[in-house]
Design a protein around this motif. Structure first.
Motif, short mmCIF file in Angstrom:
data_model
loop_
_atom_site.label_atom_id
_atom_site.label_comp_id
_atom_site.label_asym_id
_atom_site.label_seq_id
_atom_site.Cartn_x
_atom_site.Cartn_y
_atom_site.Cartn_z
N SER A 71 -3.89 4.78 -1.82
CA SER A 71 -4.99 5.54 -1.21
C SER A 71 -4.82 7.00 -1.61
O SER A 71 -3.82 7.64 -1.25
N ILE A 113 -7.62 -0.52 -11.46
CA ILE A 113 -9.03 -0.46 -11.07
C ILE A 113 -9.16 0.50 -9.91
O ILE A 113 -8.17 0.82 -9.23
N LYS A 114 -10.39 0.97 -9.69
CA LYS A 114 -10.69 1.78 -8.50
C LYS A 114 -11.63 0.99 -7.64
O LYS A 114 -12.69 0.54 -8.09
N GLU A 115 -11.22 0.82 -6.38
CA GLU A 115 -12.07 0.07 -5.47
C GLU A 115 -13.33 0.87 -5.18
O GLU A 115 -13.26 2.08 -4.96
N ASP A 116 -14.46 0.16 -5.14
CA ASP A 116 -15.77 0.78 -4.85
C ASP A 116 -16.07 1.92 -5.84
O ASP A 116 -16.63 2.95 -5.47
N ASN A 131 -9.44 4.45 -3.09
CA ASN A 131 -8.36 3.48 -3.23
C ASN A 131 -8.27 3.02 -4.69
O ASN A 131 -9.26 2.55 -5.27
N TYR A 132 -7.09 3.14 -5.24
CA TYR A 132 -6.82 2.71 -6.61
C TYR A 132 -5.87 1.52 -6.55
O TYR A 132 -4.91 1.52 -5.75
N GLN A 133 -6.11 0.52 -7.32
CA GLN A 133 -5.32 -0.71 -7.27
C GLN A 133 -4.69 -0.98 -8.62
O GLN A 133 -5.36 -0.93 -9.66
N HIS A 159 -0.63 -7.17 -6.61
CA HIS A 159 -1.33 -5.90 -6.68
C HIS A 159 -0.81 -4.96 -5.61
O HIS A 159 -0.24 -5.41 -4.59
N THR A 187 -15.72 3.36 -10.30
CA THR A 187 -15.21 3.19 -11.66
C THR A 187 -14.33 4.37 -12.01
O THR A 187 -14.47 5.48 -11.45
N THR A 242 -2.14 -1.21 -3.61
CA THR A 242 -3.25 -0.27 -3.39
C THR A 242 -2.68 1.09 -3.04
O THR A 242 -1.85 1.21 -2.11
N THR A 285 0.84 -1.20 0.00
CA THR A 285 0.00 0.00 0.00
C THR A 285 0.87 1.24 0.00
O THR A 285 2.04 1.20 0.42
#
Length: 1193
Positions: free
Chosen positions: A335, A286-289, A318-320, A331, A291, A333, A258
């Motif tokens: 923040s 991807i972006k968590e929770d 959060n971007y992953q 991966h 798009t 993450t 992270t």
């Protein structure tokens, strides 16, 4: 520059009740327009209009220029602070201020260093109305330091290992741009395996032998100083051994699972993940929770970098990033937290108030964290600024009430947090100004029909003026139901129509005065493509033409452009553009595509397209020739009271050019279904300006004409009803004639419905006596053609006029005509009638005129009645008295009486004639005509022919015209060769009707001429022919009058059989010939007897031989005129009439016969007489076959 009006009564959100209720009642304020003319005499506090950026990085090699420009009235003065204290520019010789401006120039190029002037600067612009301040301008010189010297060891590694080549550039201002190159200044190639990170390091996910080189060089470019710094080269050697075993991905950057990232609102968010592994990993994001935003997300550096532009608080989260290869995935993450420097929600606006008004300054900003709002007045914190009783501060709002001129000031709002600040100047200017309109007078706006029209009325005034619009001379203001009135003064017509054209007046008012301005609006017809290019399939090598007919407003000039596949036409001579056609000659396969016609005017643009397909050639059918197709798409534009423009689209000319167009109209109101010719125009025109009459419901149609004929009519246009108007013309053929002695009948030719020009057609009939002093009498009558004025004196001249009128008004003043009241019969007869006998058939009559007053009407002339007195009761029983009439026109007092019978008793009288009839007759006048020559004897017959004698019987002349004195008989022989013998002249007493001539030659033809005589002379002659018989003894008697006898003896063959048979055959042949002659005679042809008769002319016209006075040889001068039955040619070779040579044909016109002023006859003769018995001067006996046979022998 347009005037801006802040929205009125725009309430704040619910919650802050007391303050909200107060603010919702505030009157919005004005922003002072930047109009030079307005600013010339308008007092205004300073306004900063240009300044250097907050973070101002300068080039240390150039002079330092710190901008500060402001406007105001009077012009403001400028001062500066540096690092919070006054900056006295007069004490520093290197610092100068631009005249009329606050811009500083620090001359460091001659001497001095940029670092000396590094600091925080602030500009103040001040006049009598207040002071405005600039932002804090942080001035720093740019820096481009060198790399620190270091010794770089060569790097050796095995095939497949990962590698990071550090760059670690020196810190510069602003930060440098990093890139990797070799010694030849060629950029090093990058890929998914090899790429440069955001920090400038060069990352290898795995190395290959070809990565071996000794010149990996990192460069730093400092754009501000236009310099590039170079790091020491790095040597890399890859051992070409068997590669390492494949391995799953691991991240080279960032480290761990992270990490955190903070970015400011509005900036570009850049997230990076670089992984190593074998094979080379692929990166996913991807972006968590949530798009990723579609339109703001971009991938860089082979998807190793994710960028989001214009980042906002909503992008926090959060971007992953995921690194994946064939052996696995990993991966990381990140923040992301988005902070925000202050940004405006509602920046304070300038206030222009009039004394006693209220207003507010609102300074509303947002940020993360929430910014703090502080106020300054004229650059001084408001807490220590001079107190103003009209001012009240409530957080982000300053409330002004009952302002006075001393309340004018410049207020600064400062919104700040840890990430930055915002500074805004807003003045409060207390003015008392009447309205001013800033839009130019008589501005012309041109708008396409059915589109919105916006008419500007930029205004200024204090207090805020109210604005109203008016059209033309209408007294009431334009309302919101049709128009939209914008708060900045603009008038909007949502859908402009033709009737929107006109002059509009903008009126601005406040309590100090009023201003107005006129602008003009013209509505133009839209540009339309009335004949679009059509899809075409043509053969290779042929010619194709696309048509693009454009209809546009006649005041606009369209520009037609052709495109092919949305690009320019090929620059090829095969493409020809001519007016409204595009022609492509020698079509090739590559010419296929979409062709677009674009029509542009200054106000609008239209386009139309068509496809062209090119195919192989095929046989071409023969063209078809025919009359044109009917025109179509008729449209009426420019609709005025008495004219309209008609336009149309021609139909196909069917291979014969159109030579002209015929325009017809129908009046649906007055003559529905009946089409009239309007005009004709040439075949090249598609518009026509038509003249119209008022109050007609017009429809139009158009026909095209070519050399083969006329097309069918087009469909009718829309109907157009012209406005009613007063009549243009008055009735014609106005007359005034009386039908009775005591009236005046006024008649006229009424106007037709087309000429009426409006409803309610009537006529004003006016009259008065010409020679009197009476006023005009008049009456208005309905649409009739006659009006009778009763009780008028007899035959008095009147002045008359008839004027047309309708519900709209009167026609022009009519012409005055003269008429007369009714006539009555004349009262007096002509007097002193005198007759002078000119000859036996002509007399001259004179009379005295009657007085004009006694005529009681229009003098038509004088009428003569004359008749022949009858002798004896027997004749009175046979026929009634025959009266003849001659009329002499006008005021003539003499005339000639032709056609009188000689030796007769006549009676005549004279009457005057007017339009009503005849007056009384004059006393009868009696006169006698002298003797005349007689007519020809009524008949002449030859009877009892013998060997040497012929007996003549006759009837006396039907008109002896006097007392017969004697008859004259002339005769002469005609031999077998048609030669004439000696002429014998014989006088016979007048009382004889029979005479026998003896001692004639036997079997000889004689021609006889016979006429009567009176004391006046010889009359017309009658002729006849006869033949003596054959002598039985065969002895010819002596020739009578010849002076010599001839004897001969012949054999008597009459008893011979062959002779009898021959004679029978000849008789039959002659009978047949006679029948043919009769048939030809009835049909007007010639016949043998006529030819033989014509061969023997009247001896009186035989040419005389000069030596002995005898007649010459006989000749025929009229062999082309058939002789009437029994007629004989007279001595003058014409058939004379029985009547006297004085004929009515030569003098008059019967009943209405007239004479010229010199007495010559021009009248008309007529007689009221019964049919008389047939009289003739010709024999009615047909030639005998025996005579014909004797003549034949």
């Amino acid at each position: 520059m347009q005037l801006k009006i802040m929205p009125k009564k725009k309430c704040l959100p619910v919650g802050r009740v007391a303050l909200i209720l107060y603010l919702c009642q505030m009157i919005s304020a004005l922003e002072v327009p930047l109009d030079p003319k307005l600013l010339e005499d308008l007092v205004q506090p300073p306004t900063i209009i240009r300044q250097s950026p907050k973070d101002y990085i300068i080039d240390p090699r150039e002079n330092i220029v710190i901008q500060c420009e402001a406007k105001g009235k009077p012009p403001p003065s400028f001062s500066w602070t540096r690092n919070g204290t006054h900056f006295d520019i007069d004490k520093d010789p290197l610092v100068t201020m631009k005249p009329g401006s606050g811009t500083l120039t620090i001359n460091i190029m001659s001497e001095g260093k940029a670092e000396t002037y590094e600091g925080v600067y602030q500009c103040t612009a001040r006049n009598e109305r207040g002071a405005a301040i600039s932002n804090n301008i942080v001035v720093r010189p740019s820096r481009s330091p060198l790399w620190t010297k270091e010794k770089l060891e060569p790097i050796t590694l095995r095939n497949g290992q990962s590698l990071v080549l550090p760059c670690r550039p020196p810190l510069g201002l602003p930060p440098p741009i990093i890139f990797w190159m070799d010694n030849s200044f060629q950029r090093l190639p990058q890929s998914e395996r090899v790429s440069q990170g955001l920090n400038g390091d060069l990352y290898f996910s795995n190395v290959l032998p070809e990565d071996t080189r000794e010149d990996y060089i990192c460069y730093a470019r400092f754009n501000h100083t236009q310099t590039i710094q170079q790091k020491q080269p790095i040597s890399v050697k890859v051992i070409s051994a068997k590669p390492n075993r494949e391995r799953p991905p691991t991240f080279l950057t960032p480290e761990g699972n992270t990490s955190n990232k903070e970015e400011l609102r509005g900036n570009v968010l850049s997230l990076e993940c670089i992984a190593e592994g074998l094979p080379t990993p692929v990166i996913y994001w991807i972006k968590e929770d949530g798009t990723l935003p579609i339109n703001r997300t971009f991938y860089r550096n082979f998807k190793k970098t994710l960028q989001i532009i214009q980042v906002s608080e909503a992008d926090s989260g959060n971007y992953q990033c995921i690194a994946k290869n064939a052996l696995g995935a990993i991966h990381h993450t990140i923040s992301v937290t988005v902070k925000a420097a202050p940004y405006w929600i509602l920046a304070p606006q300038n206030l222009v108030l009039s004394p006693g008004e209220d207003g507010t300054l609102i300074c509303r900003a947002n940020g993360n964290p929430k910014p703090r709002i502080s106020w300054l007045s004229n650059g001084v914190p408001i807490e220590i600024a001079p107190d103003d009783p009209s001012r009240k501060i409530n957080g982000d709002t300053i409330i002004f009430s009952n302002v006075q001129e001393r309340s004018s000031a410049v207020y600064q709002c400062n919104a700040s947090n840890e990430y930055g600040y915002l500074l805004a100047n807003a003045f409060v200017n207390v003015l008392a100004e009447p309205p001013r309109i800033l839009t130019l007078a008589n501005t012309l706006y041109q708008v396409i029909a059915n589109r919105p029209a916006l008419l500007d009325c930029a205004f200024f005034g204090s207090p805020l003026p109210t604005v109203e619009w008016f059209k033309e001379a209408k007294g009431s203001a334009l309302r919101d139901d049709i128009y939209i009135l914008h708060e900045n003064g603009t008038l909007e017509i949502p859908v402009a129509q033709k009737d929107s054209t006109g002059t509009y007046t903008c009126v601005a008012r406040n309590k100090l005065g009023m201003a107005k301005n006129e602008v003009h609006l013209e509505i133009k017809d839209p540009t339309r493509i009335i004949k679009q290019p059509e899809y075409a399939v043509v053969q290779r090598g042929s010619t194709v033409s696309f048509e693009c007919k454009v209809k546009h407003d006649h005041t606009l000039t369209p520009t037609i452009t052709w495109l092919k596949d949305n690009g320019e036409l090929p620059s090829d001579g095969r493409f020809t553009v001519d007016k409204d056609h595009l022609e492509v000659a020698d079509v090739k396969d590559g010419d296929g595509g979409t062709y677009t016609c674009v029509a542009n005017t200054t106000l609008d643009m239209v386009s139309a397209s068509a496809m062209l397909s090119v195919v192989a050639p095929t046989p071409t059918p023969a063209p078809i020739y025919d009359v044109p197709n009917p025109p179509f798409d008729l449209e009426l534009t420019d609709q005025l009271d008495k004219s309209v423009q008609l336009s149309w689209t021609p139909g196909d000319d069917n291979n014969s050019p159109i030579t002209k167009f015929i325009i017809e109209y129908e009046d649906a109101m007055h003559e529905a279904g009946l089409w009239h010719h309007q005009t004709e125009v040439s075949g090249t025109q598609t518009t026509a300006q038509l003249k119209l009459s008022p109050y007609v419901n017009y429809s139009f149609r158009v026909m095209a004409v070519n050399n083969l004929g006329r097309s069918l009519p087009s469909e009718p246009s829309e109907q157009y009803l012209t406005k009613a108007a007063e009549p243009d013309t008055n009735p014609t053929a106005v007359e005034g004639l009386g039908s009775e002695p005591d009236n005046l009948v006024i008649t006229w030719k009424p106007l037709n419905a087309f000429e009426s020009n409006g409803p309610g057609l009537q006529y004003k009939v006016s009259w008065r006596q010409k020679d009197g002093d009476d006023e005009w009498a008049s009456v208005v009558v309905a649409n009739v053609s006659k009006y009778i004025v009763s009780g008028t004196p007899t035959f008095v001249p009147y002045l008359i006029k008839v004027q047309a009128l309708n519900d709209v008004g009167f026609a022009p003043e009519p012409a005055v005509v003269m008429g007369h009241s009714g006539e009555d019969l004349p009262m007096v007869a002509p007097g002193n009638v005198r007759v002078n006998v000119v000859n036996s058939t002509l007399a001259e009559v004179h009379w005295d005129p009657v007085p004009l007053k006694s005529i009681r009407g229009h003098l038509q002339g004088y009428r003569l009645y004359y008749w022949k007195a009858q002798e004896g009761s027997l004749k009175r029983n046979r026929r009634h008295i025959e009266k003849k009439i001659l009329t002499f026109q006008g005021s003539k007092t003499h005339g000639m009486l032709p056609g009188l019978e000689p030796f007769s008793h006549y009676t005549l009288n004279v009457r005057v004639v007017n339009g009503k009839g005849e007056g009384p007759a004059s006393p009868d006048s009696i006169f006698n005509t002298p003797e005349g020559v007689p007519s020809a004897p009524s008949s002449l017959k030859i009877v009892n022919p013998t060997l040497d004698s012929l007996t003549l019987e006759w009837d006396p002349p039907s008109r002896p015209n006097g007392i017969l004195t004697e008859y004259t008989l002339k005769y002469q022989p005609i031999n077998s060769t048609h030669e004439l013998g000696p002429l014998v002249d014989l006088k016979i007493p007048a009382n004889k009707t029979r005479w026998t001539l003896k001692n004639l030659n036997f079997s000889t033809r004689y021609k006889f001429y016979f006429y009567a005589q009176t004391a006046a002379g010889s009359g017309s002659q009658i002729t006849e022919e006869a033949v003596t018989t054959v002598d039985e003894a065969g002895i010819l008697p002596p020739d009578v009058g010849a002076g010599k006898a001839m004897a001969s003896r012949q054999v008597d063959i009459a008893t011979q059989g062959w002779f009898i048979g021959l004679m029978c055959a000849v008789a039959l042949l002659i009978l047949i010939l006679l029948i043919v002659c009769f048939i030809r005679r009835n049909k007007g042809g010639k016949y043998p007897v006529k030819e033989k008769e014509d061969a023997h002319a009247d001896p009186e016209i035989q040419p005389m031989k000069e030596d002995d006075g005898t007649f010459g040889e006989y000749s025929d001068a009229e062999d082309h005129k058939p002789l009437k039955k029994g007629s004989r040619t007279p001595s003058d070779r014409t058939v004379k009439k029985e009547d006297s040579d004085d004929s009515l044909v030569d003098y008059g016109e019967g009943v209405n016969g007239q004479f010229n002023e010199d007495g010559s006859f021009i009248g008309q003769y007529s007689g009221k007489k019964e049919k008389e018995p047939a009289e003739g001067n010709e024999s009615s006996e047909a030639p005998s076959p025996v005579n014909a046979m004797n003549s034949f022998v």
